[in-house]
Design a protein around this motif. Structure first.
Motif, PDB file in Angstrom:
ATOM      1  N   GLU A  43       0.803  -1.212   0.000  1.00 42.25           N
ATOM      2  CA  GLU A  43       0.000   0.000   0.000  1.00 42.25           C
ATOM      3  C   GLU A  43       0.841   1.269   0.000  1.00 42.25           C
ATOM      4  O   GLU A  43       0.610   2.187  -0.773  1.00 42.25           O
ATOM      5  N   THR A  44       1.828   1.345   0.868  1.00 42.00           N
ATOM      6  CA  THR A  44       2.617   2.568   0.979  1.00 42.00           C
ATOM      7  C   THR A  44       3.970   2.378   0.330  1.00 42.00           C
ATOM      8  O   THR A  44       4.496   1.263   0.236  1.00 42.00           O
ATOM      9  N   LEU A  45       4.541   3.476  -0.101  1.00 40.68           N
ATOM     10  CA  LEU A  45       5.856   3.444  -0.737  1.00 40.68           C
ATOM     11  C   LEU A  45       6.912   2.943   0.250  1.00 40.68           C
ATOM     12  O   LEU A  45       7.747   2.110  -0.097  1.00 40.68           O
ATOM     13  N   GLU A  46       6.843   3.425   1.490  1.00 42.25           N
ATOM     14  CA  GLU A  46       7.809   2.997   2.497  1.00 42.25           C
ATOM     15  C   GLU A  46       7.683   1.499   2.775  1.00 42.25           C
ATOM     16  O   GLU A  46       8.685   0.798   2.885  1.00 42.25           O
ATOM     17  N   GLY A  47       6.463   0.991   2.864  1.00 41.36           N
ATOM     18  CA  GLY A  47       6.239  -0.440   3.081  1.00 41.36           C
ATOM     19  C   GLY A  47       6.748  -1.265   1.920  1.00 41.36           C
ATOM     20  O   GLY A  47       7.320  -2.341   2.111  1.00 41.36           O
ATOM     21  N   ARG A  48       6.559  -0.748   0.702  1.00 40.71           N
ATOM     22  CA  ARG A  48       7.058  -1.465  -0.483  1.00 40.71           C
ATOM     23  C   ARG A  48       8.576  -1.519  -0.482  1.00 40.71           C
ATOM     24  O   ARG A  48       9.162  -2.548  -0.779  1.00 40.71           O
ATOM     25  N   GLU A  49       9.202  -0.400  -0.174  1.00 39.21           N
ATOM     26  CA  GLU A  49      10.665  -0.358  -0.180  1.00 39.21           C
ATOM     27  C   GLU A  49      11.256  -1.302   0.866  1.00 39.21           C
ATOM     28  O   GLU A  49      12.174  -2.053   0.575  1.00 39.21           O
ATOM     29  N   LYS A  50      10.712  -1.252   2.083  1.00 38.46           N
ATOM     30  CA  LYS A  50      11.231  -2.103   3.152  1.00 38.46           C
ATOM     31  C   LYS A  50      11.038  -3.586   2.825  1.00 38.46           C
ATOM     32  O   LYS A  50      11.946  -4.392   3.020  1.00 38.46           O
ATOM     33  N   ALA A  51       9.845  -3.922   2.324  1.00 41.92           N
ATOM     34  CA  ALA A  51       9.580  -5.323   1.983  1.00 41.92           C
ATOM     35  C   ALA A  51      10.470  -5.785   0.834  1.00 41.92           C
ATOM     36  O   ALA A  51      11.009  -6.897   0.855  1.00 41.92           O
ATOM     37  N   PHE A  52      10.645  -4.918  -0.168  1.00 46.01           N
ATOM     38  CA  PHE A  52      11.487  -5.274  -1.311  1.00 46.01           C
ATOM     39  C   PHE A  52      12.932  -5.489  -0.864  1.00 46.01           C
ATOM     40  O   PHE A  52      13.573  -6.470  -1.232  1.00 46.01           O
ATOM     41  N   ILE A  53      13.450  -4.557  -0.063  1.00 46.38           N
ATOM     42  CA  ILE A  53      14.843  -4.665   0.384  1.00 46.38           C
ATOM     43  C   ILE A  53      15.046  -5.909   1.242  1.00 46.38           C
ATOM     44  O   ILE A  53      16.030  -6.638   1.073  1.00 46.38           O
ATOM     45  N   ALA A  54      14.103  -6.182   2.135  1.00 53.31           N
ATOM     46  CA  ALA A  54      14.235  -7.372   2.985  1.00 53.31           C
ATOM     47  C   ALA A  54      14.198  -8.648   2.150  1.00 53.31           C
ATOM     48  O   ALA A  54      15.017  -9.558   2.350  1.00 53.31           O
ATOM     49  N   HIS A  55      13.272  -8.708   1.205  1.00 52.78           N
ATOM     50  CA  HIS A  55      13.149  -9.891   0.346  1.00 52.78           C
ATOM     51  C   HIS A  55      14.397 -10.049  -0.531  1.00 52.78           C
ATOM     52  O   HIS A  55      14.919 -11.152  -0.707  1.00 52.78           O
ATOM     53  N   PHE A  56      14.870  -8.931  -1.069  1.00 57.46           N
ATOM     54  CA  PHE A  56      16.049  -8.957  -1.923  1.00 57.46           C
ATOM     55  C   PHE A  56      17.285  -9.400  -1.131  1.00 57.46           C
ATOM     56  O   PHE A  56      18.072 -10.229  -1.603  1.00 57.46           O
ATOM     57  N   GLN A  57      17.454  -8.887   0.086  1.00 66.66           N
ATOM     58  CA  GLN A  57      18.587  -9.294   0.921  1.00 66.66           C
ATOM     59  C   GLN A  57      18.515 -10.773   1.283  1.00 66.66           C
ATOM     60  O   GLN A  57      19.537 -11.461   1.277  1.00 66.66           O
ATOM     61  N   ASP A  58      17.319 -11.266   1.584  1.00 69.02           N
ATOM     62  CA  ASP A  58      17.163 -12.698   1.874  1.00 69.02           C
ATOM     63  C   ASP A  58      17.599 -13.545   0.683  1.00 69.02           C
ATOM     64  O   ASP A  58      18.284 -14.560   0.840  1.00 69.02           O
ATOM     65  N   ASN A  59      17.181 -13.108  -0.512  1.00 73.00           N
ATOM     66  CA  ASN A  59      17.552 -13.852  -1.717  1.00 73.00           C
ATOM     67  C   ASN A  59      19.057 -13.794  -1.965  1.00 73.00           C
ATOM     68  O   ASN A  59      19.670 -14.788  -2.374  1.00 73.00           O
ATOM     69  N   LEU A  60      19.671 -12.647  -1.732  1.00 68.00           N
ATOM     70  CA  LEU A  60      21.122 -12.534  -1.916  1.00 68.00           C
ATOM     71  C   LEU A  60      21.881 -13.376  -0.894  1.00 68.00           C
ATOM     72  O   LEU A  60      22.900 -13.993  -1.221  1.00 68.00           O
ATOM     73  N   HIS A  61      21.384 -13.423   0.329  1.00 68.99           N
ATOM     74  CA  HIS A  61      22.018 -14.280   1.337  1.00 68.99           C
ATOM     75  C   HIS A  61      21.906 -15.749   0.932  1.00 68.99           C
ATOM     76  O   HIS A  61      22.831 -16.534   1.156  1.00 68.99           O
ATOM     77  N   SER A  62      20.784 -16.100   0.337  1.00 62.26           N
ATOM     78  CA  SER A  62      20.598 -17.470  -0.138  1.00 62.26           C
ATOM     79  C   SER A  62      21.602 -17.806  -1.245  1.00 62.26           C
ATOM     80  O   SER A  62      22.191 -18.893  -1.259  1.00 62.26           O
ATOM     81  N   VAL A  63      21.804 -16.867  -2.168  1.00 57.27           N
ATOM     82  CA  VAL A  63      22.793 -17.070  -3.235  1.00 57.27           C
ATOM     83  C   VAL A  63      24.180 -17.220  -2.629  1.00 57.27           C
ATOM     84  O   VAL A  63      24.941 -18.121  -3.017  1.00 57.27           O
ATOM     85  N   ASN A  64      24.520 -16.370  -1.686  1.00 51.90           N
ATOM     86  CA  ASN A  64      25.832 -16.437  -1.045  1.00 51.90           C
ATOM     87  C   ASN A  64      26.026 -17.770  -0.326  1.00 51.90           C
ATOM     88  O   ASN A  64      27.084 -18.406  -0.436  1.00 51.90           O
ATOM     89  N   ARG A  65      25.006 -18.218   0.396  1.00 52.36           N
ATOM     90  CA  ARG A  65      25.093 -19.497   1.116  1.00 52.36           C
ATOM     91  C   ARG A  65      25.273 -20.653   0.128  1.00 52.36           C
ATOM     92  O   ARG A  65      26.127 -21.524   0.320  1.00 52.36           O
ATOM     93  N   ASP A  66      24.489 -20.652  -0.962  1.00 51.90           N
ATOM     94  CA  ASP A  66      24.587 -21.728  -1.951  1.00 51.90           C
ATOM     95  C   ASP A  66      25.940 -21.716  -2.663  1.00 51.90           C
ATOM     96  O   ASP A  66      26.505 -22.768  -2.963  1.00 51.90           O
ATOM     97  N   LEU A  67      26.460 -20.522  -2.927  1.00 54.97           N
ATOM     98  CA  LEU A  67      27.764 -20.428  -3.579  1.00 54.97           C
ATOM     99  C   LEU A  67      28.874 -20.923  -2.663  1.00 54.97           C
ATOM    100  O   LEU A  67      29.773 -21.647  -3.102  1.00 54.97           O
ATOM    101  N   ASN A  68      28.803 -20.582  -1.381  1.00 62.05           N
ATOM    102  CA  ASN A  68      29.799 -21.082  -0.431  1.00 62.05           C
ATOM    103  C   ASN A  68      29.744 -22.603  -0.322  1.00 62.05           C
ATOM    104  O   ASN A  68      30.777 -23.269  -0.230  1.00 62.05           O
ATOM    105  N   GLU A  69      28.545 -23.157  -0.335  1.00 55.47           N
ATOM    106  CA  GLU A  69      28.398 -24.619  -0.282  1.00 55.47           C
ATOM    107  C   GLU A  69      28.999 -25.268  -1.525  1.00 55.47           C
ATOM    108  O   GLU A  69      29.678 -26.289  -1.448  1.00 55.47           O
ATOM    109  N   LEU A  70      28.767 -24.663  -2.683  1.00 51.53           N
ATOM    110  CA  LEU A  70      29.327 -25.196  -3.920  1.00 51.53           C
ATOM    111  C   LEU A  70      30.853 -25.126  -3.902  1.00 51.53           C
ATOM    112  O   LEU A  70      31.524 -26.076  -4.321  1.00 51.53           O
ATOM    113  N   GLU A  71      31.406 -24.044  -3.403  1.00 49.04           N
ATOM    114  CA  GLU A  71      32.863 -23.939  -3.301  1.00 49.04           C
ATOM    115  C   GLU A  71      33.424 -25.001  -2.353  1.00 49.04           C
ATOM    116  O   GLU A  71      34.459 -25.607  -2.630  1.00 49.04           O
ATOM    117  N   ARG A  72      32.743 -25.232  -1.244  1.00 50.65           N
ATOM    118  CA  ARG A  72      33.190 -26.251  -0.294  1.00 50.65           C
ATOM    119  C   ARG A  72      33.182 -27.622  -0.955  1.00 50.65           C
ATOM    120  O   ARG A  72      34.138 -28.394  -0.841  1.00 50.65           O
TER     121      ARG A  72
END
Length: 131
Positions: A43-72
């Motif tokens: 509904e609000t721009l601030e809510g959209r930004e916070k939700a987007f950033i949180a979701h995006f960071q979660d996805n990036l952490h997932s990529v980082n975790r999967d990449l570290n596992e692949l390197e191991r």
């Protein structure tokens, strides 16, 4: 104990590495899906930004975790040995006049044929011998 081929590759770690590659590809796809969807459905721009950033960071952490596992896992797989069954004849492929002298390709075909014949002979002998 993990299966290890004569070339020094750990097959169990290799299978896990393939699964890790699939997980990494999936998490990267989720990052791009997140970017594609953007800041929708809030509904609000601030809510959209916070939700987007949180979701995006979660996805990036997932990529980082999967990449570290692949390197191991890539370190556990091992490196194939540098010993080739053709030994120094592999250097024939470096011949600058390869088009004029197809010796290396003929030698490689002969090796593959003889190896296939040997495997076929061994499988026939194993099939015929009473065990």
């Amino acid at each position: 104990m993990a299966d290890v081929l004569s070339v020094g590759v750990n097959l169990e770690a290799f299978a896990q590495a393939i699964s890790a590659i699939q997980a990494l590809r999936s998490s990267v796809s989720r990052v791009f899906d997140c970017l594609k969807d953007g800041m929708r459905n809030k509904e609000t721009l601030e809510g959209r930004e916070k939700a987007f950033i949180a979701h995006f960071q979660d996805n990036l952490h997932s990529v980082n975790r999967d990449l570290n596992e692949l390197e191991r896992l890539s370190n556990l797989v091992g490196k194939p040995s540098e010993n080739h069954p053709l030994h120094n004849s592999g250097l024939l492929s470096l011949d600058p006049v390869q088009d004029k002298t197809p010796l290396y390709s003929q030698l490689l075909q002969a090796y593959k044929w003889s190896n296939k014949s040997l495997v076929s002979t061994q499988s026939l002998l194993a099939f015929e011998s009473p065990g």
